[in-house]
Design a protein around this motif. Sequence first.
Motif, PDB file in Angstrom:
ATOM      1  N   ALA A  26      31.153  10.738  59.260  1.00 27.87           N
ATOM      2  CA  ALA A  26      29.888  11.256  59.190  1.00 27.87           C
ATOM      3  C   ALA A  26      29.933  11.384  57.281  1.00 27.87           C
ATOM      4  CB  ALA A  26      30.009  12.314  59.512  1.00 27.87           C
ATOM      5  N   ILE A  27      30.493  11.741  56.759  1.00 25.35           N
ATOM      6  CA  ILE A  27      30.342  12.000  55.751  1.00 25.35           C
ATOM      7  C   ILE A  27      29.963  11.040  54.461  1.00 25.35           C
ATOM      8  CG2 ILE A  27      32.206  14.011  54.650  1.00 25.35           C
ATOM      9  CD1 ILE A  27      33.500  12.165  54.071  1.00 25.35           C
ATOM     10  N   LYS A  28      29.741   9.722  54.718  1.00 22.40           N
ATOM     11  CA  LYS A  28      29.049   8.375  54.208  1.00 22.40           C
ATOM     12  C   LYS A  28      28.005   7.752  54.921  1.00 22.40           C
ATOM     13  CE  LYS A  28      34.304   6.445  54.413  1.00 22.40           C
ATOM     14  NZ  LYS A  28      34.882   5.110  54.620  1.00 22.40           N
ATOM     15  N   VAL A  29      27.380   8.811  55.931  1.00 28.36           N
ATOM     16  CA  VAL A  29      26.318   8.475  56.208  1.00 28.36           C
ATOM     17  C   VAL A  29      25.214   8.933  54.772  1.00 28.36           C
ATOM     18  CG1 VAL A  29      24.093   8.829  57.757  1.00 28.36           C
ATOM     19  CG2 VAL A  29      26.591   7.754  58.386  1.00 28.36           C
ATOM     20  N   PRO A  30      25.694  10.103  54.831  1.00 26.96           N
ATOM     21  CA  PRO A  30      24.157  10.406  53.164  1.00 26.96           C
ATOM     22  C   PRO A  30      23.717  10.687  52.332  1.00 26.96           C
ATOM     23  CG  PRO A  30      25.261  12.278  54.837  1.00 26.96           C
ATOM     24  CD  PRO A  30      25.909  10.952  55.289  1.00 26.96           C
ATOM     25  N   ASP A  31      22.640   9.811  51.540  1.00 25.76           N
ATOM     26  CA  ASP A  31      23.164   9.454  50.107  1.00 25.76           C
ATOM     27  C   ASP A  31      22.411  11.166  49.695  1.00 25.76           C
ATOM     28  OD1 ASP A  31      22.398   8.517  47.857  1.00 25.76           O
ATOM     29  OD2 ASP A  31      21.321   6.967  49.274  1.00 25.76           O
ATOM     30  N   VAL A  32      23.317  12.026  49.137  1.00 26.43           N
ATOM     31  CA  VAL A  32      23.376  12.801  48.169  1.00 26.43           C
ATOM     32  C   VAL A  32      22.078  12.640  47.590  1.00 26.43           C
ATOM     33  CG1 VAL A  32      24.003  14.740  46.938  1.00 26.43           C
ATOM     34  CG2 VAL A  32      25.545  13.597  48.681  1.00 26.43           C
ATOM     35  N   ASP A  37      18.253  18.216  52.067  1.00 24.98           N
ATOM     36  CA  ASP A  37      19.293  16.975  53.831  1.00 24.98           C
ATOM     37  C   ASP A  37      20.166  16.633  54.290  1.00 24.98           C
ATOM     38  OD1 ASP A  37      17.028  18.908  54.500  1.00 24.98           O
ATOM     39  OD2 ASP A  37      15.634  17.933  55.314  1.00 24.98           O
ATOM     40  N   HIS A  38      19.793  15.018  53.275  1.00 23.57           N
ATOM     41  CA  HIS A  38      20.955  14.465  52.417  1.00 23.57           C
ATOM     42  C   HIS A  38      22.288  15.483  51.782  1.00 23.57           C
ATOM     43  CE1 HIS A  38      19.917  10.490  53.419  1.00 23.57           C
ATOM     44  NE2 HIS A  38      18.681  10.886  53.955  1.00 23.57           N
ATOM     45  N   ALA A  39      22.442  16.602  50.995  1.00 23.01           N
ATOM     46  CA  ALA A  39      23.174  16.507  50.406  1.00 23.01           C
ATOM     47  C   ALA A  39      23.906  18.099  51.331  1.00 23.01           C
ATOM     48  CB  ALA A  39      22.336  17.794  49.114  1.00 23.01           C
ATOM     49  N   LEU A  40      22.680  18.503  52.603  1.00 21.64           N
ATOM     50  CA  LEU A  40      23.294  20.133  53.109  1.00 21.64           C
ATOM     51  C   LEU A  40      24.368  19.103  54.028  1.00 21.64           C
ATOM     52  CD1 LEU A  40      23.577  22.347  54.886  1.00 21.64           C
ATOM     53  CD2 LEU A  40      21.863  21.741  55.753  1.00 21.64           C
ATOM     54  N   GLY A  45      30.043  18.108  55.863  1.00 18.52           N
ATOM     55  CA  GLY A  45      30.662  16.894  56.277  1.00 18.52           C
ATOM     56  C   GLY A  45      32.265  17.274  56.230  1.00 18.52           C
ATOM     57  N   TYR A  46      31.871  17.143  54.541  1.00 14.75           N
ATOM     58  CA  TYR A  46      33.335  17.446  53.795  1.00 14.75           C
ATOM     59  C   TYR A  46      34.218  19.080  54.201  1.00 14.75           C
ATOM     60  CZ  TYR A  46      33.186  13.717  50.794  1.00 14.75           C
ATOM     61  OH  TYR A  46      32.224  12.494  49.410  1.00 14.75           O
ATOM     62  N   ALA A  76      23.381  20.460  44.176  1.00 13.35           N
ATOM     63  CA  ALA A  76      21.710  20.519  44.619  1.00 13.35           C
ATOM     64  C   ALA A  76      21.581  22.217  45.062  1.00 13.35           C
ATOM     65  CB  ALA A  76      22.293  20.549  46.108  1.00 13.35           C
ATOM     66  N   LEU A  77      22.120  22.894  44.364  1.00 11.84           N
ATOM     67  CA  LEU A  77      21.688  24.350  44.446  1.00 11.84           C
ATOM     68  C   LEU A  77      21.419  25.477  43.517  1.00 11.84           C
ATOM     69  CD1 LEU A  77      23.181  26.074  47.416  1.00 11.84           C
ATOM     70  CD2 LEU A  77      21.326  24.973  47.935  1.00 11.84           C
ATOM     71  N   GLY A  78      22.648  24.297  42.620  1.00  9.88           N
ATOM     72  CA  GLY A  78      23.015  25.054  40.580  1.00  9.88           C
ATOM     73  C   GLY A  78      23.822  25.977  40.550  1.00  9.88           C
ATOM     74  N   ASP A  79      25.273  26.146  39.582  1.00  7.56           N
ATOM     75  CA  ASP A  79      26.158  26.132  39.699  1.00  7.56           C
ATOM     76  C   ASP A  79      26.167  28.463  40.175  1.00  7.56           C
ATOM     77  OD1 ASP A  79      26.619  24.549  38.527  1.00  7.56           O
ATOM     78  OD2 ASP A  79      27.189  25.331  37.267  1.00  7.56           O
TER      79      ASP A  79
END
Length: 469
Positions: A26-32, A37-40, A45-46, A76-79
């Motif tokens: 599952a964690i290999k499917v999204p492209d960050v 949406d992909h990052a989420l 998954g992680y 994705a969201l900032g620090d």
Amino acid sequence: MSLHVVAAIYCSLARFEEAIPVLGTAIKVPDVGKGADHALAAFSGYMQLGDTHSMLGQLDRSIECYKDGLKIQMEALGDTDPRVAETCRYLAEAHVQAMQFDEAENLCKKTLEIHRVHSPPASLEEAADRRLMALICEAKGDYEAALEHLVLASMAMIANAQENEVAAIDVSIGNIYLSLSRFDEAVFSYQKALTVFKSSKGDNHPSVASVFVRLADLYYKTGKLRESRSYCENALRIYAKPVPGTTAEEIACGLTEISAIYELFNEPEEALKLLLKAMKLLEDKPGQQSTIAGIEARMGVMFYMVGRYEEAHSSFENAVAKLRAGGERKSAFFGVVLNQMGLSSVQLFKIDEAAELFEEARQILEQECGPCHQDTLGVYSNLAATYDALGRVEDAIEILEYVLKLREEKLGTANPDFDDEKKRLAELLKEAGKSRNKKAKSLENLIDPTSKTTKKETSRKWSAFGFRS
């Protein structure tokens, strides 16, 4: 997300091993790089994979997954996003469980900084952060800092009308006062918490029992043994007939703490009975491998104390296997357990095995505690005695000379172990037909006036063969 659902179903069925490869896919499917949406999806998954490893007791793998998830979330969201703070605290809690307190402290500080910006003063989020920070400070021996964080957390909970949470913090404050030997203040904090728990949850709630256990510990330390035993018995009555909603983990934790007090009463058989009950409560519970390993290590010590060396060795062996599987093979606790297992091996005349265990313990404790720590020095002495028993006299002499040099140059020679080690070295050198490389200095030159006196544990004694527990 369908793979996440499949993995969740496996987990709900306690089939965690089968969930791991599904989540790995599952964690290999999204492209960050393709957006939020992909990052989420990757982040979720992680984190789910980390939780699954945690349920299997694989803390090291769990932490690595959480770190990967946090990295994706921050990109994705900032620090400084509040959601990042929640993940930082989650990862900090995992580090605490793995006894990696420096890493936990850094993450908790970051969480506090984020909440200071985004949350109002005395928020529930800040209170949770400070309670975790207090736990970390307490574990590191910084009791004053821990007390400060707890007081601020209590003020935040009072401001938010969280009466039961205030009582729980009062228990933690009592623990700090107890560590500081401020006994009257500890009693006051415990009694405050006890009054709240009894009125809000009832006289037979495990929260009440947990305060009884703390009071039992306090009264033992202040020499009031009758009161201490009475509080232990009151707590055991509550755990024997738990109210609905009480978890096995709560009961097991209480029984383990009471067993430690019975150990202080010099009643190892009673302590063993309580530890066995605690372990049986947890043995079918997922995610409790590390806790069970701790209980098995304690049982090993109890068996060793009463001369049941086969059972002690078996308990230590089980604990070591679980700690290895859980990724705790580099912790100081693991080093101490290896040392204890080595001692049980000696009693069973498994000298070669004992040497291997002491050698591994030495490497870990040198790294985690340093060569001058009492646990490390104990392993040095045990290893020297083992080498002597194996006929490796030169290796034994080398270790003892190193230990004596450490004591003379850094620790001082007032410790009783110094005389034992010096005598043992003289015997080995006589057998080998040698003399010591370095003459002993005078006592006045050896004692460092700025050093702290180390309280010697009563259980740490030389046997006829020179081994120390």
